[in-house]
Design a protein around this motif. Structure first.
Motif, PDB file in Angstrom:
ATOM      1  N   ASN A 114       2.976  -8.181  -3.186  1.00  0.00           N
ATOM      2  CA  ASN A 114       2.671  -7.693  -1.840  1.00  0.00           C
ATOM      3  C   ASN A 114       2.976  -6.203  -1.720  1.00  0.00           C
ATOM      4  OD1 ASN A 114       1.695 -10.088  -0.805  1.00  0.00           O
ATOM      5  ND2 ASN A 114       3.632 -10.715   0.104  1.00  0.00           N
TER       6      ASN A 114
ATOM      7  N   GLU B 158       3.026  -4.051  -4.120  1.00  0.00           N
ATOM      8  CA  GLU B 158       2.155  -3.283  -5.015  1.00  0.00           C
ATOM      9  C   GLU B 158       0.688  -3.325  -4.587  1.00  0.00           C
ATOM     10  OE1 GLU B 158       2.723  -1.450  -7.751  1.00  0.00           O
ATOM     11  OE2 GLU B 158       4.895  -1.698  -7.845  1.00  0.00           O
ATOM     12  N   GLY B 159       0.394  -4.068  -3.520  1.00  0.00           N
ATOM     13  CA  GLY B 159      -0.984  -4.139  -3.051  1.00  0.00           C
ATOM     14  C   GLY B 159      -1.871  -5.050  -3.870  1.00  0.00           C
TER      15      GLY B 159
ATOM     16  N   LYS C  34      -3.640  -5.104 -11.398  1.00  0.00           N
ATOM     17  CA  LYS C  34      -4.357  -4.202 -10.494  1.00  0.00           C
ATOM     18  C   LYS C  34      -5.587  -3.600 -11.169  1.00  0.00           C
ATOM     19  CE  LYS C  34      -0.911  -1.496  -9.179  1.00  0.00           C
ATOM     20  NZ  LYS C  34      -0.155  -0.477  -8.412  1.00  0.00           N
TER      21      LYS C  34
ATOM     22  N   ALA D 133      -3.446   4.489   1.304  1.00  0.00           N
ATOM     23  CA  ALA D 133      -3.952   3.458   2.222  1.00  0.00           C
ATOM     24  C   ALA D 133      -5.474   3.473   2.269  1.00  0.00           C
ATOM     25  CB  ALA D 133      -3.373   3.679   3.616  1.00  0.00           C
TER      26      ALA D 133
ATOM     27  N   GLU E 151      -6.833   1.990  -0.904  1.00  0.00           N
ATOM     28  CA  GLU E 151      -6.643   0.540  -0.878  1.00  0.00           C
ATOM     29  C   GLU E 151      -7.722  -0.136  -0.038  1.00  0.00           C
ATOM     30  OE1 GLU E 151      -4.998  -3.129  -1.683  1.00  0.00           O
ATOM     31  OE2 GLU E 151      -4.331  -1.223  -2.529  1.00  0.00           O
TER      32      GLU E 151
ATOM     33  N   LYS F 108      -6.903   0.834  -6.452  1.00  0.00           N
ATOM     34  CA  LYS F 108      -5.455   0.700  -6.544  1.00  0.00           C
ATOM     35  C   LYS F 108      -4.831   2.005  -7.037  1.00  0.00           C
ATOM     36  CE  LYS F 108      -6.145  -3.753  -5.851  1.00  0.00           C
ATOM     37  NZ  LYS F 108      -5.824  -4.419  -4.580  1.00  0.00           N
TER      38      LYS F 108
END
Length: 445
Positions: free
Chosen positions: A167, A169-170, A281, A412, A415, A420
């Motif tokens: 979460n 680390e996206g 990722k 952001a 993302e 990533k």
């Protein structure tokens, strides 16, 4: 095994008092948006309210469900499994107290009961499962966002920590399974399943040891032929192997044997949790890459660090064609370096980044681009992120925006567009290295 990860109904067996594991699993399922039937079961019955929803607790299960989650004392589990014959397809046994503490006979009784009842078992001594696309969060671990990573973990605690780190680390997940003692279904079964799961793009596996080496090799080879499989093997040292054996009761074996199996099967081995998610990722974004890399940066130091790491990993710093160099010179300020790495200098803006990426991407000597941004306070990281997003390039672009609050806006924005960020030049370089290990859909041994 769709009934585990895409169930239409679930029963939960255990105590539903405040703070109990069964209640927390029920809460997770409700708050996760599960749209199927949920049946809490406890011999005491009663009415409970969880996450704003009231449930009648059944004294026993009388209707059929796809999957049952069991959180009762270990000694009672085999008897419950017998009662569930014809009522459930799969059972996730959270309960501990089996072979991991020496109760081998009790575990054998559990599996014999399951086979007689025609029920497949995950566990015992596990943390549960997620089927993210089925909106099914059958575990007490933190919920995750939807994505392409299926995480298979022998350790429940590792799995929970990995979900939380994912979460941060996206990373988006398709599924999670903690399989504990692997008394019935094990890592080989899950590798085979997720290899064919359409929502899974990449598989990550944490293992301490396996019980059937030949079957594991076959399953790993099959899965790796279809999508990237990333492995974090614990118990590589002698002391670690002993600890692994005491943890789940599995044989850790010689690490060199495991290492050879991973290579021959075409899996990608990593050494740390951070690497596991970096690999996940990059494979969510791209399938593979060649070894020739162009580095584009607005800061010389990070560009040098990236170059050092790329060469150390056996990748090539791409030699740009002369026409590429000439095109870059046409619009870049004379202070910029147009040899690889390409230094756009500190005041590089949207246009400088976008045009450079597009020109370098057209160079036949370049397989992948590593784009670094360390924005000065007078240039928005969002502006540079937009340049990366807008640039017309069909080759892999791996980005390193750093650091912290300075690049929060840009990261952001990236993302939002499925790009990533890798927080350091070295991590970005290694991401390209993992891509280079795969040629098409196969890993290069």
């Amino acid at each position: 095994m769709d009934y585990f990860f895409y169930p239409k109904s679930v029963a939960i067996f255990g105590s539903f008092r405040e703070g109990s594991i069964a209640r927390e699993i029920l809460r997770n399922i409700v708050e996760g948006g599960f749209e199927g039937e949920i049946i809490p079961v406890n011999p005491k019955g009663g009415i409970i309210e969880v996450a704003g929803r009231k449930f009648e607790v059944k004294r026993r299960l009388t209707s059929k469900v796809d999957v049952s989650i069991i959180v009762i004392p270990a000694k009672l589990v085999p008897g419950l499994i017998r009662e569930l014959k014809g009522l459930t397809k799969g059972a996730v046994v959270i309960s501990a107290g089996f072979s991991e503490v020496g109760n081998v006979e009790l575990e054998r009784e559990l599996i014999n009961a399951a086979r007689e009842a025609g029920i497949r078992v995950i566990g015992p001594n596990c943390a549960g499962i997620f089927g993210v696309y089925g909106k099914f969060f059958g575990s007490f671990e933190v919920r995750v966002r939807k994505g392409g990573l299926a995480l298979i973990s022998q350790s429940g605690a590792f799995g929970g920590a990995a979900l939380a780190m994912g979460n941060e680390e996206g990373v988006g997940f398709s599924a999670f399974v903690s399989y504990g003692n692997a008394a019935d279904l094990n890592e080989s079964d899950f590798l085979m399943y997720f290899a064919d799961d359409p929502n899974t793009k990449v598989i990550a596996l944490y293992i301490e040891g396996v019980k059937d080496g030949r079957r594991f090799f076959d399953a790993l080879r099959y899965a790796s032929s279809r999508k990237p499989v990333i492995i974090l093997k614990a118990g590589r040292s002698t002391s670690g192997a002993r600890a692994a054996a005491s943890h789940t009761g599995s044989l850790a074996g010689s690490y060199e044997i495991y290492r050879a199996v991973f290579r021959q099967a075409g899996a990608i081995e990593v050494e740390e949790m951070e690497e596991l998610f970096d690999a996940a990722k990059v494979f969510e974004m791209y399938e593979s890459s060649g070894k020739r890399v162009a580095v584009i940066t607005n800061s010389g130091g990070p560009g040098v660090l990236a170059t050092d790491k790329l060469e150390k990993l056996g990748l090539e710093i791409a030699k740009l064609r002369e026409d590429t160099v000439a095109r870059l010179k046409e619009f870049l300020p004379p202070q910029c370096s147009v040899r690889n790495p390409i230094d756009l200098i500190a005041d590089a803006d949207y246009e400088r980044y976008r045009r450079t990426i597009e020109i370098v991407c057209e160079d036949d000597n370049v397989d992948a681009l590593l784009v670094i941004c360390v924005p000065p306070i007078f240039i928005s990281s969002g502006e540079i992120a937009r340049a990366v997003i807008d640039a017309k390039c069909k080759k892999p672009i791996v980005v390193n925006f750093m650091a912290g609050a300075l690049v929060r806006e840009g990261v952001a924005l990236l993302e939002e567009h499925g790009i990533k960020n890798f927080p350091t030049p070295e991590r970005a370089a290694k991401a390209i290295y993992w891509l280079s290990l795969r040629k098409g859909d196969r890993v290069i041994s």
